[in-house]
Design a protein around this motif. Sequence first.
Motif, PDB file in Angstrom:
ATOM      1  N   ALA A 278     -37.901 -11.021  -2.273  1.00 24.81           N
ATOM      2  CA  ALA A 278     -38.982 -10.351  -1.546  1.00 24.81           C
ATOM      3  C   ALA A 278     -40.242 -10.235  -2.396  1.00 24.81           C
ATOM      4  O   ALA A 278     -41.356 -10.479  -1.918  1.00 24.81           O
ATOM      5  N   ALA A 279     -40.109  -9.853  -3.643  1.00 26.21           N
ATOM      6  CA  ALA A 279     -41.234  -9.723  -4.570  1.00 26.21           C
ATOM      7  C   ALA A 279     -40.658  -9.523  -5.965  1.00 26.21           C
ATOM      8  O   ALA A 279     -39.454  -9.308  -6.129  1.00 26.21           O
ATOM      9  N   SER A 280     -41.528  -9.587  -6.959  1.00 27.67           N
ATOM     10  CA  SER A 280     -41.073  -9.429  -8.338  1.00 27.67           C
ATOM     11  C   SER A 280     -41.572  -8.140  -8.973  1.00 27.67           C
ATOM     12  O   SER A 280     -41.326  -7.901 -10.158  1.00 27.67           O
ATOM     13  N   GLU A 281     -42.279  -7.313  -8.214  1.00 25.00           N
ATOM     14  CA  GLU A 281     -42.757  -6.018  -8.700  1.00 25.00           C
ATOM     15  C   GLU A 281     -42.289  -4.918  -7.752  1.00 25.00           C
ATOM     16  O   GLU A 281     -41.963  -5.182  -6.588  1.00 25.00           O
ATOM     17  N   GLN A 282     -42.274  -3.690  -8.264  1.00 23.49           N
ATOM     18  CA  GLN A 282     -41.670  -2.574  -7.530  1.00 23.49           C
ATOM     19  C   GLN A 282     -42.331  -2.327  -6.169  1.00 23.49           C
ATOM     20  O   GLN A 282     -41.675  -2.439  -5.126  1.00 23.49           O
ATOM     21  N   PHE A 283     -43.610  -2.004  -6.156  1.00 16.71           N
ATOM     22  CA  PHE A 283     -44.214  -1.598  -4.892  1.00 16.71           C
ATOM     23  C   PHE A 283     -44.576  -2.772  -3.975  1.00 16.71           C
ATOM     24  O   PHE A 283     -44.544  -2.600  -2.750  1.00 16.71           O
ATOM     25  N   PRO A 284     -44.909  -3.960  -4.492  1.00 14.24           N
ATOM     26  CA  PRO A 284     -44.954  -5.115  -3.580  1.00 14.24           C
ATOM     27  C   PRO A 284     -43.609  -5.374  -2.906  1.00 14.24           C
ATOM     28  O   PRO A 284     -43.554  -5.770  -1.735  1.00 14.24           O
ATOM     29  N   VAL A 286     -41.452  -3.011  -2.121  1.00 16.11           N
ATOM     30  CA  VAL A 286     -41.344  -1.980  -1.090  1.00 16.11           C
ATOM     31  C   VAL A 286     -42.166  -2.361   0.142  1.00 16.11           C
ATOM     32  O   VAL A 286     -41.702  -2.223   1.287  1.00 16.11           O
ATOM     33  N   VAL A 287     -43.395  -2.853  -0.076  1.00 19.75           N
ATOM     34  CA  VAL A 287     -44.259  -3.216   1.045  1.00 19.75           C
ATOM     35  C   VAL A 287     -43.646  -4.361   1.844  1.00 19.75           C
ATOM     36  O   VAL A 287     -43.654  -4.352   3.092  1.00 19.75           O
ATOM     37  N   ALA A 288     -43.084  -5.352   1.153  1.00 20.12           N
ATOM     38  CA  ALA A 288     -42.479  -6.490   1.845  1.00 20.12           C
ATOM     39  C   ALA A 288     -41.301  -6.050   2.705  1.00 20.12           C
ATOM     40  O   ALA A 288     -41.166  -6.463   3.869  1.00 20.12           O
ATOM     41  N   LEU A 289     -40.450  -5.186   2.153  1.00 26.37           N
ATOM     42  CA  LEU A 289     -39.285  -4.726   2.911  1.00 26.37           C
ATOM     43  C   LEU A 289     -39.685  -3.804   4.053  1.00 26.37           C
ATOM     44  O   LEU A 289     -39.087  -3.849   5.139  1.00 26.37           O
ATOM     45  N   SER A 290     -40.696  -2.976   3.825  1.00 25.77           N
ATOM     46  CA  SER A 290     -41.171  -2.107   4.903  1.00 25.77           C
ATOM     47  C   SER A 290     -41.713  -2.937   6.066  1.00 25.77           C
ATOM     48  O   SER A 290     -41.500  -2.609   7.245  1.00 25.77           O
ATOM     49  N   GLY A 291     -42.380  -4.039   5.729  1.00 26.47           N
ATOM     50  CA  GLY A 291     -42.867  -4.933   6.779  1.00 26.47           C
ATOM     51  C   GLY A 291     -41.740  -5.576   7.551  1.00 26.47           C
ATOM     52  O   GLY A 291     -41.797  -5.689   8.789  1.00 26.47           O
ATOM     53  N   ILE A 292     -40.687  -5.998   6.850  1.00 28.16           N
ATOM     54  CA  ILE A 292     -39.528  -6.609   7.520  1.00 28.16           C
ATOM     55  C   ILE A 292     -38.866  -5.598   8.450  1.00 28.16           C
ATOM     56  O   ILE A 292     -38.519  -5.913   9.600  1.00 28.16           O
ATOM     57  N   MET A 293     -38.679  -4.360   7.964  1.00 28.16           N
ATOM     58  CA  MET A 293     -38.031  -3.342   8.786  1.00 28.16           C
ATOM     59  C   MET A 293     -38.879  -2.978  10.005  1.00 28.16           C
ATOM     60  O   MET A 293     -38.349  -2.714  11.085  1.00 28.16           O
ATOM     61  N   THR A 294     -40.191  -2.996   9.855  1.00 24.97           N
ATOM     62  CA  THR A 294     -41.072  -2.645  10.966  1.00 24.97           C
ATOM     63  C   THR A 294     -41.144  -3.759  12.012  1.00 24.97           C
ATOM     64  O   THR A 294     -41.133  -3.497  13.226  1.00 24.97           O
ATOM     65  N   ARG A 295     -41.178  -5.015  11.533  1.00 18.95           N
ATOM     66  CA  ARG A 295     -41.314  -6.143  12.464  1.00 18.95           C
ATOM     67  C   ARG A 295     -39.997  -6.498  13.132  1.00 18.95           C
ATOM     68  O   ARG A 295     -39.910  -6.633  14.350  1.00 18.95           O
ATOM     69  N   GLU A 296     -38.927  -6.652  12.328  1.00 21.55           N
ATOM     70  CA  GLU A 296     -37.663  -7.156  12.868  1.00 21.55           C
ATOM     71  C   GLU A 296     -36.735  -6.033  13.318  1.00 21.55           C
ATOM     72  O   GLU A 296     -35.773  -6.285  14.050  1.00 21.55           O
TER      73      GLU A 296
END
Length: 403
Positions: A278-284, A286-296
């Motif tokens: 998803a990403a290689s840094e902590q908060f990116p 989090v943002v990537a996973l939050s987007g997945i949970m919101t969209r899918e």
Amino acid sequence: MQKIIFTFILSILLLSYISTAYAVGGKGLIPPKEFQAFDTPNDSGKSITLRWPASPSESEDIEYVVYASANRNGPFETEVLRISSNTMYEEATDSRYHLVGVEPDKFFKKKDSDNDGNREYFFKLVMRSNPDSASVGVIASAIPKGNWFNKSRLNNFIIMIIFSILILCCIKHAKRVPGLFIRKIKGLDAIDDALGRATEMGKPALFVHGLNDMDSISTIAAINILGRIALRVAEYDTPLKVSNIYPIVLSVSQEVVKESYLEAGRPDAYVEDNVFLAASEQFPYVVALSGIMTREKPAANFFVGYFYAESLILSQTGAATGAIQIAATDAFTQLPFFITTCDYTLMGEELYAASAYLSREPLLLGSLRAQDIAKGILIGVIIFGALLATCGVDFISSIFKPG
């Protein structure tokens, strides 16, 4: 007569001045009566212990300095120790002793001709109060030697042997008795319900790794849980998305999920892109996973591993989408957030017991049962020891002394 009186007074003043100068010049310091050096017991052979009695003239502004040499006749120019006179005390009957360990190898380079463990070091003790000093006449010496066994840790060795025998006996019992009972863990029992709900709704399940790499025990435990979840998902024909933050964890997760699909007899249903970085840094991340949970809007979210400040953001986003959420972590600082926002939370060592709970393998079940018995024994010993200590009997504390 006046001359005699004047001469007498002048003599007294002169003698007083001479005695004061005599004391200030260092003669007033009384050095310790003895000075000993011996090999430090129960060590690897690098330390020498120095011991000397407290001097009658010790005060706050006095310090001890130890000089060392590789030769008996000196020169004693290498300073290996400097301590204040009010530190490093050992009580012995009615006297007090300074007891200090030094490692002379740090100050002297070994020659090729020196035999390991056979080099003798010589020490000289100086008692100092600027600008005064008084040294001990005896030169102490010792040879550092290694010990094969640390006798002060014999209790640890015995406890290890007892617990090892207990583990082997429990494993043998688990092999003889199928379905060995262990305490119910609701969060693990709810995995099938969460995956069943995702299957009924036709939505994917999301598995979120923590933020530690593969060298973390919590990540290894998360991989074990992922394998069992992937096996259930393959049987239910439900999409499983696995997010990662480290490339090594990604590779391991792909192999584990692929192996689970193969074990379920459905290798063709495995989609490699569903296990992703998803990403290689902590908060990116989090943002990537939050987007997945919101969209899918996955129907089931699994947060397994070691989490940091991102735990509440992830679990709160998942709760807002209406997903069933199961969290498992040994990060005690994040447990309150997971307990508040998730349906089920595995706390601490329940994360490590999950692989045994889900697989029901005798080897793992026996080890888990032995750990529980050992914890019960330790709790009983602690309570018993506390009662004895309350009554003034403290022998049991020496049994568990770390050494």
